[in-house]
Structure formats: C-alpha cells, structure tokens
Design an enzyme around this catalytic site. Structure first.
Site, PDB file in Angstrom:
ATOM      1  N   ASP A 172      -1.272  -0.720  -2.548  1.00 60.16           N
ATOM      2  CA  ASP A 172      -1.445   0.831  -2.168  1.00 60.16           C
ATOM      3  C   ASP A 172      -3.073   1.020  -2.188  1.00 60.16           C
ATOM      4  OD1 ASP A 172      -0.636   3.315  -1.489  1.00 60.16           O
ATOM      5  OD2 ASP A 172      -0.435   3.978  -3.494  1.00 60.16           O
ATOM      6  N   HIS A 255      -1.253   4.543   5.934  1.00 66.39           N
ATOM      7  CA  HIS A 255      -0.075   5.501   5.363  1.00 66.39           C
ATOM      8  C   HIS A 255       0.783   5.905   6.472  1.00 66.39           C
ATOM      9  CE1 HIS A 255      -1.911   4.708   1.399  1.00 66.39           C
ATOM     10  NE2 HIS A 255      -0.575   5.109   0.925  1.00 66.39           N
ATOM     11  N   HIS A 258       3.132   3.107   7.305  1.00 68.15           N
ATOM     12  CA  HIS A 258       3.946   2.899   6.055  1.00 68.15           C
ATOM     13  C   HIS A 258       5.271   4.103   6.265  1.00 68.15           C
ATOM     14  CE1 HIS A 258       5.866   4.974   2.536  1.00 68.15           C
ATOM     15  NE2 HIS A 258       5.955   3.816   2.353  1.00 68.15           N
ATOM     16  N   HIS A 272       6.568   0.583  -1.871  1.00 65.58           N
ATOM     17  CA  HIS A 272       5.703   1.313  -0.960  1.00 65.58           C
ATOM     18  C   HIS A 272       4.252   0.581  -0.975  1.00 65.58           C
ATOM     19  CE1 HIS A 272       3.241   4.956  -0.136  1.00 65.58           C
ATOM     20  NE2 HIS A 272       2.281   4.391  -0.930  1.00 65.58           N
TER      21      HIS A 272
END
Length: 367
Positions: A172, A255, A258, A272
């Site tokens: 992340d 993101h 994602h 994540h």
C-alpha cells in the site's frame, strides 16, 4: 487553489502503548469511551485495554467489530451509542475496524483515538473512511471533517502480527510516492481539499526510500516477532508517512485500479496492499516509466512476496472482458484516475494490466 496538508493531532508509536490508552483519552478530557475492537485483539489484549481505562476511571463500552466496514454497520453502531456516557470513539484493530471507528466518530460528531494492531494499510492517519458494500465491494470514500485526534501504534503488537500483513502495508505504501508525484504534476485536488504541498511530497518520497532501505530487514525481524529499528521504521512508513503522503499528496491510478479490482471476486482473497502493489506496476506502465524504475519496484514486490502477475492476484486465466470491467470502473467519474496528469481510457488500463502481467511472468520465469 490553496495548498493543504493535514495529519492527526498526535501520532504515538512505541512498544507497550496499548496499556496507556486510558491515559491518552484522559488527555482529551473525556469522561466515557466506546471502543470498537477486532475480536482477535479483544481475546488477546482485552484486559490491557480495559485495564488502561479502569486505571483512569473512564467508563468503557466495548463492541467487537464483525462483518464489513459498510454504511449500514456504521449507522447501526452510531444509533447504539449512549450519548450521555460516550465522549470519544476508540478503534482497535486493522484497517476496516479503524475506518469503521472513524466513520462512527464522524456521524456522532465525537473525537476518535485509533490503535492500529497491524501495519497493513495507511488508513489510521487519514481523514477518510473507505466504505464497502455488505458483500465486500468498494462502495465509496467517506470524507471526514478532520483527521483522527490520536493515533497510537503499539509496535510490540504489530511485530507479532502475520508478516503477510506488514508486507501488504508495504505494498500500500509503495504507491504513495508515485501517486503523489502524478498529482503534483497535474495539480490535482487531494483528499485534504487543496493541491499538494512540498511537505506532503517529501513525506511520500521518504516513505518510498524507507521501504527500499528497511523493508527486507523488517520482514525478517517481524517474522521472528521482533520490534527492531527496521520494523519501527516500516511501521512509521506504512502508517504515518504513507497516510499523510496519500491524503495530502493525492491518490491516482494505483488506487483507482485497486478499486476496480474489488469488482472481481476471484481476487477477493488478496489483501488491499497486495492489489495496490500490482496496481502500482500498472500505473508505472501507464506512465511509460523507465525500465530501471519499473524493475526496482517489481524487484521489491518479489522480495516482499507481493503480486507481480494477475495469477498471483488470483486472476489466472481471467477473461479480458472481466479485466475490462475492472478497467472501466477504475476510470469512472470521480475516480482517482482523474488525478493523472493525462487522460486515461479503460482500453489503456487493460493494456497496462496485460503489459504488467507479461513483464511479471517473464521476470518470475513463468513463461
């Protein structure tokens, strides 16, 4: 457009800090607390949590977090609060537990103290909650009025968590600088409400440098449950540097991609940060970055056990139509993809998916 940076009022990191939560709440001047706690953490550290509040004579209501960080659950918890007794929300656990606590504090208009027990995401420091549907699909970003009041990272607890979670937090954090760099180029408006600052970009850059410098040793030490200096550095990078870096530096393609991937149930088992790590490689492909830079990121991912191919995300043999569905979602109106310094189409995202996958497979010797 103003430049804005925001951060928690206080960030505390050290070993054994969970035994001081009552003291930190007392410093906020509150007389009653409501804690949303991960069930596993409650079973192991419940006495330390309760004892810290008993020591300061602060009444504490405990609620175990179960299910999803969904708007339905947040509203249910908010409705349960006894406003005559509760003056602070406390969240203890992983990212979804903490995002739930932040969202409850937002709807209840109460301060919040967060205790991340893993360093798997940068959620603790941001004025943002990521909400999901009850079935686990990305729903929305809930922008909060302010950053958390206090964040307490107990590195003794974090070092004992499964090492995969620390690695996922590194995945992340890996995107932070590249997304902040893209937002800086495009002068995008960040989650903080303005354009990026020099400080935010510097924190994002330091985050990346810390990963490359201390990541390998931190994973080795955390595998032995040791809260060494390398682990301390990576915890700070995963939680604080990445948290401030993404919120005040900005989100972009990684993101957005994602979020699109959450639509594919085949990769639901991927964490994540694992999805973000692969999405970072996809962003670098979209940007046409130099092979040297892409190789450095890919090598880091392989070292940390982070996915560099679609198969490693659980998407082996996935039809291109399914990938296109994720690509289209990543480019939807309001997506962080809009913060890229150039226009990006779903077709380009699909091509970048496939290019990153081919490169990862070649480097891993799978083809």
């Amino acid at each position: 457009m103003p430049q804005i940076i925001c951060s928690p009022s206080k960030y505390i990191q050290g070993s054994g800090e969970i035994r001081r939560l009552g003291e930190y709440c007392l410093q906020l001047g509150v007389k009653g607390a409501y804690a949303i706690v991960d069930p596993y953490i409650q079973s192991i550290y419940g006495q330390e949590i309760s004892g810290s509040f008993d020591a300061e004579q602060i009444p504490l209501t405990l609620r175990e977090f179960r299910g999803e960080c969904s708007l339905i659950q947040v509203q249910q918890i908010t409705a349960e609060l006894d406003r005559s007794r509760v003056e602070v929300i406390v969240g203890v656990g992983g990212g979804k537990t903490l995002d739930t606590a932040k969202a409850v504090s937002y709807f209840a208009s109460l301060p919040v103290l967060l205790v991340p027990t893993v360093a798997s995401t940068d959620a603790p420091c941001s004025a943002l909650s990521v909400l999901y549907s009850e079935s686990g699909e990305f729903d929305r970003y809930l922008q909060l009025r302010r950053s958390p009041d206090v964040v307490v990272a107990d590195t003794a607890i974090i070092a004992k968590a499964p090492v995969r979670l620390l690695a996922a937090g590194m995945g992340d954090a890996l995107s932070t600088y590249y997304e902040a760099r893209a937002c800086s180029k495009s002068a995008a408006v960040t989650s903080a409400g303005g354009t990026s600052t020099l400080a935010a970009l510097a924190l994002a850059r330091t985050c990346l440098e810390t990963l490359f410098t201390d990541g390998r040793q931190a994973l080795k030490d955390a595998s032995a449950g040791q809260a060494t200096a390398a682990v301390e550095h990576i915890v700070e990078a995963n939680i604080y540097l990445s948290g401030i870096g993404f919120e005040s530096g900005g989100l972009a393609a990684a993101h957005a991609i994602h979020n699109g991937l959450t639509l594919l149930p085949e990769c639901r088992a991927a964490l994540h940060g694992e999805k973000v790590a692969f999405a970072t490689l996809v962003q670098l492909m979209l940007e046409g970055e130099a092979e040297e830079e892409i190789s450095k990121v890919a090598d880091f991912c392989r070292m940390a056990g982070l996915p560099v191919t679609l198969a490693e995300l659980g998407l082996a043999g996935v039809e291109q139509e399914r990938l296109m569905m994720a690509a289209e979602a990543s480019c939807a109106e309001g997506s962080p993809m809009m913060n890229m310094p150039f226009s990006v189409t779903p077709k380009q995202v699909l091509e970048a998916f496939l290019a990153a996958d081919r490169r990862g497979a070649r480097a891993s010797g799978h083809c």
